[in-house]
Design a protein around this motif. Structure first.
Motif, short mmCIF file in Angstrom:
data_model
loop_
_atom_site.label_atom_id
_atom_site.label_comp_id
_atom_site.label_asym_id
_atom_site.label_seq_id
_atom_site.Cartn_x
_atom_site.Cartn_y
_atom_site.Cartn_z
N ALA A 195 43.01 -45.91 86.06
CA ALA A 195 41.86 -47.18 86.19
C ALA A 195 39.70 -46.41 87.49
O ALA A 195 40.39 -46.43 88.41
N LEU A 196 39.40 -46.05 86.84
CA LEU A 196 37.92 -45.70 87.38
C LEU A 196 37.54 -47.18 87.91
O LEU A 196 36.22 -47.77 86.75
N LEU A 197 37.01 -47.42 89.26
CA LEU A 197 36.66 -48.64 89.42
C LEU A 197 34.89 -48.33 89.53
O LEU A 197 34.49 -47.69 89.82
N ARG A 224 37.93 -44.05 81.88
CA ARG A 224 38.45 -45.19 80.85
C ARG A 224 38.09 -45.84 82.33
O ARG A 224 37.99 -45.65 83.10
N ALA A 225 36.47 -46.53 81.98
CA ALA A 225 36.09 -47.23 82.77
C ALA A 225 36.73 -48.37 83.19
O ALA A 225 37.77 -49.05 82.52
N GLY A 226 37.25 -48.67 84.29
CA GLY A 226 37.80 -50.06 85.22
C GLY A 226 37.42 -51.12 84.76
O GLY A 226 36.29 -51.52 84.75
N ILE A 243 44.01 -50.66 92.30
CA ILE A 243 43.89 -51.23 91.47
C ILE A 243 43.38 -49.61 90.66
O ILE A 243 43.63 -49.56 89.23
N GLY A 244 42.72 -48.31 91.56
CA GLY A 244 42.15 -47.61 90.19
C GLY A 244 41.53 -46.49 91.72
O GLY A 244 41.74 -46.40 92.76
N ILE A 245 40.80 -45.32 90.67
CA ILE A 245 39.88 -44.70 92.41
C ILE A 245 38.45 -45.14 92.26
O ILE A 245 37.69 -46.01 91.70
#
Length: 320
Positions: A195-197, A224-226, A243-245
């Motif tokens: 997921a991309l924060l 994929r936008a987080g 949670i993500g990057i």
């Protein structure tokens, strides 16, 4: 001999009643703030209207509103009232030396860039007291009780003015466990694997970073936008939690990289058009405390740009 012309100035109490009634939206709330009766506030505003010969307010059953003339007049006198209040408080507190500077600062920038550097300011200017408050987005100085602000914007907008301080250079970071699970190599193959924060102040950050990294349009469209976060510090904590990057500036990420909790996935940085600016109303430009803070913070920005303080510099700042 020329006779001195008498100034037809309204009373400051009448002006204070007028300003408070508009700001609070009712005579009752203005009276409570000013420790007067509602009738006294109403009479003060009526006296002000008589003095200027113009109707300034319209009174409804449950609310109070300004006439067009009232809005124009208040826009002119509110900054003067604020300066009078400020000058009086500074004189009483500091005897005309130094003073108090009220700053509204973007939260992450305040906590992770400005405050770690403030010991050097207080050492150089012990007669100035800095009050810090935080908010997101541009500051309306007619509504916010602040002398100046450091905000993430394109540029100061009139009637405010100011100077650019620090750019925002964003690089991708992930927690160490997440980084170990991702493929590495040319072309950022990890982009589609986590997921991309997203930070709401730079909503196009990931597509812009990917474009700078040479990722083709078809791949960028599949990113994929987080979760979305209002604050960069929230994105940092979400990345640390796995949670993500997150796209983060070095001044925010460096401590977590140093303690091996965070990993930089690429050295490539993307810089949005916006940056951190010191802004203030034009009529605050000559405030002595603001002038001295401006000189200091510009020197800090030119020396450190968007970098964090080194461990030695932090220790020295704390030690004084």
């Amino acid at each position: 001999m020329n006779e001195r012309r008498l100034l037809r100035l309204p009373s400051t109490q009448a002006l204070a009643c007028f300003e408070a009634a508009e700001r609070l939206g009712s005579l009752t709330r203005a009276a409570a703030e000013l420790h007067l009766t509602q009738g006294a506030v109403s009479r003060q505003i009526q006296a002000l209207e008589s003095r200027v010969g113009t109707r300034l307010v319209t009174r409804g059953r449950h609310a109070l509103a300004l006439t067009p003339a009232g809005r124009t007049y208040l826009a002119d006198v509110r900054p003067l009232l604020q300066r009078l209040e400020r000058s009086t408080a500074d004189l009483a507190s500091h005897g005309g030396l130094g003073g108090r500077l009220r700053l509204s600062v973007a939260s992450t920038f305040a906590s992770h860039w400005l405050i770690p550097r403030l010991p050097s300011f207080t050492a150089e200017h012990p007669d100035i007291t800095l009050d810090l408050a935080t908010r997101i987005g541009p500051v309306d100085f007619e509504r916010v009780d602040a002398d100046a602000a450091i905000t993430f914007i394109d540029a100061p907008q009139p009637p405010a003015t100011g100077v650019h301080l620090v750019p925002l250079r964003l690089r991708p970071y992930a927690s160490r466990p997440v980084a170990r699970s991702l493929p590495r190599g040319a072309g950022a193959p990890w982009l589609e694997r986590a997921a991309l924060l997203v930070n709401t102040s730079t909503p196009d950050g990931w597509s812009s970073w990917a474009a700078a990294a040479g990722v083709d349009g078809a791949r960028r469209a599949q990113l994929r936008a987080g979760p979305r976060y209002d604050l960069l510090s929230m994105a940092l904590n979400a990345a640390l939690a796995g949670i993500g990057i997150a796209l983060l500036p070095p001044f925010l990420a460096a401590p977590s990289v140093a303690n091996r909790r965070l990993v930089a996935l690429s050295a490539l940085a993307w810089q949005p058009a916006k940056g951190y600016h010191l802004t203030y109303p034009v009529h605050h430009a000559e405030l002595p405390a603001l002038l001295r803070f401006r000189v200091w913070v510009l020197a800090q920005a030119s020396a450190g740009a968007d970098a964090p303080l080194s461990s030695a510099a932090r220790a020295q700042a704390v030690a004084g």
